[in-house]
Design a protein around this motif. Sequence first.
Motif, PDB file in Angstrom:
ATOM      1  N   ASP A   1      -3.194  41.621  15.058  1.00 32.99           N
ATOM      2  CA  ASP A   1      -2.465  42.875  14.908  1.00 32.99           C
ATOM      3  C   ASP A   1      -1.405  42.759  13.809  1.00 32.99           C
ATOM      4  O   ASP A   1      -1.171  41.692  13.244  1.00 32.99           O
ATOM      5  N   LYS A   2      -0.766  43.876  13.509  1.00 39.22           N
ATOM      6  CA  LYS A   2       0.158  43.957  12.375  1.00 39.22           C
ATOM      7  C   LYS A   2       1.396  43.089  12.547  1.00 39.22           C
ATOM      8  O   LYS A   2       2.068  42.768  11.560  1.00 39.22           O
ATOM      9  N   TRP A   3       1.716  42.694  13.760  1.00 42.99           N
ATOM     10  CA  TRP A   3       2.900  41.855  13.968  1.00 42.99           C
ATOM     11  C   TRP A   3       2.622  40.408  13.586  1.00 42.99           C
ATOM     12  O   TRP A   3       3.543  39.643  13.301  1.00 42.99           O
ATOM     13  N   LYS A   4       1.349  40.029  13.577  1.00 42.90           N
ATOM     14  CA  LYS A   4       0.978  38.672  13.171  1.00 42.90           C
ATOM     15  C   LYS A   4       0.586  38.619  11.690  1.00 42.90           C
ATOM     16  O   LYS A   4       0.853  37.639  11.003  1.00 42.90           O
ATOM     17  N   PHE A   5      -0.063  39.686  11.231  1.00 47.78           N
ATOM     18  CA  PHE A   5      -0.439  39.786   9.827  1.00 47.78           C
ATOM     19  C   PHE A   5      -0.616  41.259   9.512  1.00 47.78           C
ATOM     20  O   PHE A   5      -1.526  41.910  10.019  1.00 47.78           O
ATOM     21  N   GLY A   6       0.277  41.793   8.704  1.00 42.52           N
ATOM     22  CA  GLY A   6       0.222  43.222   8.438  1.00 42.52           C
ATOM     23  C   GLY A   6       0.616  43.546   7.012  1.00 42.52           C
ATOM     24  O   GLY A   6       1.013  42.673   6.234  1.00 42.52           O
ATOM     25  N   ARG A   7       0.492  44.818   6.706  1.00 41.84           N
ATOM     26  CA  ARG A   7       0.888  45.308   5.391  1.00 41.84           C
ATOM     27  C   ARG A   7       2.161  46.117   5.529  1.00 41.84           C
ATOM     28  O   ARG A   7       2.295  46.921   6.448  1.00 41.84           O
TER      29      ARG A   7
END
Length: 254
Positions: free
Chosen positions: A204-210
Motif C-alpha cells: 500500500d501507499k504507506w509502504k511505497f507510494g507516490r
Amino acid sequence: MKEKLFDLYNNYFSKDKLKDEEILNFSRPFLIDVNDDYINSNNKVMIVGQETYTWYGLYKDFLNEDDGIKRTQDIYRNFMLDNKSNYNSPFWNFFNKLEENSNASFIWNNVYKLETIEYLEHIDKVGKKVGFSLLSKNKNYQYLIEKIRLFQRDILIKEIEILKPNVIIFLTGHPYDSLFMDKQFNNIENFYHDIDEAILLKIDKWKFGRFENEYLPYKTYRTYHPNYLNRASSKILSTEQKDFIFNFLKKQVM
C-alpha cells in the motif's frame, strides 16, 4: 542554477540569520552542489535521505569560515565524486545500484540540513563527536530537534524549485514526513497515492507510494530507508515486495 542555490543557502545559513546560540553546536549544514552534467541533463534524479550523522564539523566552524557556503558545497561535491562509491552502507548500496547504468544525473539530498551533535565522554572516546538521530525519543533532545525544524523550514521545497528534478525518491521513515508536510504539504490524504503495480503485490501507499503536489514532479516516490528495508520483517515487506520496489524505481531513473 548554481547561483540560485548559493543565494538560497546564504539566505538561510548566514550569520545574520542566526538568532540562537545553541545552534552553533549543531552540525555543519548539508549543502548541495551541482555540476554541469546535472544542469544540462534532461533526466535529473534527486534521492532524498534522512540525515548525515555528522557532516565535517560544527555550525560554528562553518560560520567562522570566510567562504563557508562554498567550502561546504565543495565538501559535498568531493564526497559525491570520490567517496560515495566506497561506502558499503544499505543507503549507498541502494543509491549506487539505482545510478548504475542509468542515463540520468543524480544528486543526493537529505530531509534535515542540520543535526544535533553529542560529544562522548567515555574514557576511550573523549571528545569524539557523533550525530544524534533526529528520531531520538530522548525528551531532553526534543526541543533541539524542534529548533532544527523551524530553522530550516521550507528549504527543501525551495531546493526542489531550483534544482528541478524529473524524479524524486524519498528514502525516509514516516516520522520524517512532518518536516516536508508543512504549510505547503499539509493535506496528507491527497499527498499519498497508491501505485497500481504495487497494489497488485499488496504494497500500500504507506509502504511505497507516490507523492502528489503542485511543487513536485509527477515521478515523486517514497519508501522506507534502506537500513529499515534490510531489517524489516517479512511480515512488513517480503523479499518479493522489496525487489519490486527497487526494480520499479530503477525503471524510473533509466
